[in-house]
Write an enzyme that holds these catalytic residues in place. Structure first.
Site, PDB file in Angstrom:
ATOM      1  N   ARG A   4      10.861   1.694  39.091  1.00 49.02           N
ATOM      2  CA  ARG A   4      11.802   1.931  37.993  1.00 49.02           C
ATOM      3  C   ARG A   4      12.809   3.028  38.355  1.00 49.02           C
ATOM      4  O   ARG A   4      13.943   2.996  37.861  1.00 49.02           O
ATOM      5  CB  ARG A   4      11.052   2.294  36.715  1.00 49.02           C
ATOM      6  CG  ARG A   4      10.515   1.065  35.999  1.00 49.02           C
ATOM      7  CD  ARG A   4       9.849   1.453  34.704  1.00 49.02           C
ATOM      8  NE  ARG A   4       9.596   0.279  33.884  1.00 49.02           N
ATOM      9  CZ  ARG A   4       8.603   0.176  33.012  1.00 49.02           C
ATOM     10  NH1 ARG A   4       7.769   1.182  32.836  1.00 49.02           N
ATOM     11  NH2 ARG A   4       8.456  -0.919  32.297  1.00 49.02           N
ATOM     12  N   LYS A  64      -1.555  -3.204  26.879  1.00 55.28           N
ATOM     13  CA  LYS A  64      -0.890  -2.856  25.611  1.00 55.28           C
ATOM     14  C   LYS A  64      -1.110  -3.995  24.617  1.00 55.28           C
ATOM     15  O   LYS A  64      -0.188  -4.691  24.192  1.00 55.28           O
ATOM     16  CB  LYS A  64       0.601  -2.613  25.847  1.00 55.28           C
ATOM     17  CG  LYS A  64       0.865  -1.330  26.645  1.00 55.28           C
ATOM     18  CD  LYS A  64       2.340  -1.065  26.839  1.00 55.28           C
ATOM     19  CE  LYS A  64       2.558   0.219  27.617  1.00 55.28           C
ATOM     20  NZ  LYS A  64       3.959   0.397  28.016  1.00 55.28           N
ATOM     21  N   GLY A 102       6.314  -2.622  33.854  1.00 57.47           N
ATOM     22  CA  GLY A 102       6.163  -1.537  34.822  1.00 57.47           C
ATOM     23  C   GLY A 102       4.966  -1.756  35.724  1.00 57.47           C
ATOM     24  O   GLY A 102       5.073  -1.681  36.954  1.00 57.47           O
ATOM     25  N   GLY A 123       7.180  -5.332  27.662  1.00 57.80           N
ATOM     26  CA  GLY A 123       7.349  -5.561  26.219  1.00 57.80           C
ATOM     27  C   GLY A 123       8.789  -5.900  25.879  1.00 57.80           C
ATOM     28  O   GLY A 123       9.053  -6.768  25.029  1.00 57.80           O
TER      29      GLY A 123
END
Ligand SMILES: Nc1ncnc2c1ncn2[C@@H]1O[C@H](COP(=O)(O)OP(=O)(O)O)[C@@H](O)[C@H]1O
Ligand SMILES: O=C(OP(=O)(O)O)[C@H](O)COP(=O)(O)O
Length: 395
Positions: free
Chosen positions: A34, A199, A352, A376
């Site tokens: 990233r 998540k 990520g 997400g």
């Protein structure tokens, strides 16, 4: 959306919202993907003589300063990748931030401390978020939104600041949206989405909408256990979203009604504890011992998932199939990645950790049509929802 070419940045302070949420082992960055992805926009601004003020979040420190989530190591790595110093502000909008920004010369770069140290950043209260946004906006004259991985968050730095400053989208956001748009328009079928990761509560929410779009949904990783439990099976100490079991039962029946194949693991690696060297066995997904936790999909599931990917024409994958950071539990993630690489479908992997997994497992990045920085964010984009960070840039 306005782009960098629409802003006259020379000699001006430009606040750039990036996604620098990288995995860390202590202070060591284990995957800098990233940070690398943020470089082109920052470099463009530097080249045009802007004073570049980068802001980003790291992890979920929940509104309090916590050294575990400091962006300091990220500032160093960003400096190495840019080939120039990155001044690091020890706070977000305090004295250090103001002084660091004030001392920037044209073409210089600063990084502010973790935005999520400030409770205003993620506040649900518009006034609290707005007050923090005003302080952040006060540091700069222009705003560039480039943190694609966070555009689904209605946070001050993503949503409110662009309302206060002249703004544009950075190159990463433009590029990500261009590719993901292909998944929403004239999608070639079969269209398969693979979901995993940790998540769970965040990402369960997208399934309802995905069921109206996809032909198959493969569910592994930490996601799978809430589904197995919803079907009445024991999942031991595996990741579980107890409060969403009813919602998941709804997904299971809706998938049947809509004729969507919802494919769950048939076997898992059940470990005695959450550790790299944990003793573990392959067990049926319907018979996980109460004192074990599922840390990866098993060999039969890897084959099953590969077979469900073999004829796909479009695939989106978010979320590792297991705790890939531990070698012993990385096989399921490798198997799904290899199935995508072998396929002639349009394949996008996002998130990520999913992107980090591809690199950690030393798989060829060019084996995928696109590796997105957003997990997400990409999923919510695929839902067709208006995302706060994109809507704000379009205004
Ligand atoms: N069965 C599992 N139990 C616990 N954690 C898991 C499991 N499977 C995957 N994970 C974890 O999920 C994390 C990534 O999840 P997530 O953040 O949702 O993905 P991404 O960053 O790609 O969007 C990884 O750190 C991985 O270890
Ligand atoms: O890591 C991120 O998302 P991802 O795990 O879905 O790829 C983004 O930085 C957003 O972080 P958040 O999910 O804590 O808001």
């Amino acid at each position: 959306m306005r782009t960098l070419d629409d802003l006259d940045v020379k000699g001006r302070r430009v606040l750039v919202r990036t996604d620098l949420n990288v995995p860390l082992d202590g202070e060591t960055i284990t995957d800098d993907g990233r940070i690398r992805a943020s470089v082109p926009t920052i470099r463009t601004l530097v080249g045009r003589g802007a004073k570049v003020v980068v802001c980003a979040h790291l992890g979920r420190p929940k509104g309090k300063a916590d050294p575990k989530y400091s962006l300091k190591p990220v500032a160093e790595r960003l400096g190495e990748l840019l080939g120039q110093d990155v001044a690091f502000a020890a706070d977000v909008v305090g004295d250090s931030a103001r002084e660091t920004v004030a001392s920037l010369q044209d073409g210089e770069v600063a990084l502010l401390e973790n935005l999520r140290y400030e409770p205003g950043e993620e506040s649900k209260d518009d006034a609290a978020r707005g007050a923090f946004a005003a302080k952040l906006a006060g540091l700069a004259e222009l705003y560039v939104g480039d943190g694609f991985g966070a555009v689904h968050r209605k946070h001050a730095s993503v949503y409110d600041v662009p309302k206060l400053l002249p703004h544009a989208a950075g190159g990463l956001i433009v590029a990500e949206v261009e590719v993901l748009r292909k998944l929403t328009e004239d999608t070639e079928r079969p269209y398969v989405v693979v979901l995993g990761g940790a998540k769970v509560s965040d990402k369960l929410g997208v399934i309802e909408s995905l069921l109206t779009k996809v032909d198959r949904l493969l569910i592994g990783g930490g996601m799978a256990y809430t589904f197995l439990k919803a079907q009445g099976y024991e999942v031991g100490g595996s990741l579980l979203q107890e409060d969403q079991l009813d919602q998941v039962r709804g997904f299971l029946s809706e998938a049947i009604e809509r004729g969507v194949e919802l494919v769950l693991p048939v076997d898992v690696l059940a470990a005695v504890t959450f550790a790299a060297d944990a003793d573990h066995d392959v067990v049926e997904a319907t018979a996980i011992p109460a004192d074990r936790e599922g840390l990866d999909i098993g060999p039969k599931t890897r084959e099953l998932f590969a077979s469900k990917l073999a004829d796909a024409k479009t695939v989106f994958w978010n979320g590792p199939m297991g705790v890939f950071e531990f070698e012993a539990f990385s096989g399921g993630t490798r198997a799904v990645a290899e199935a995508l690489i072998a396929s002639d479908a349009f394949t996008v992997v996002g998130g990520g950790d999913s992107a980090a997994a591809v690199r950690k497992l030393e798989l060829p990045e060019d084996g995928f049509s696109h590796i997105s920085t957003g997990g997400g964010a990409s999923l919510e984009y695929l839902e067709g929802k208006s995302l706060p960070g994109l809507a704000a840039l379009e205004d």
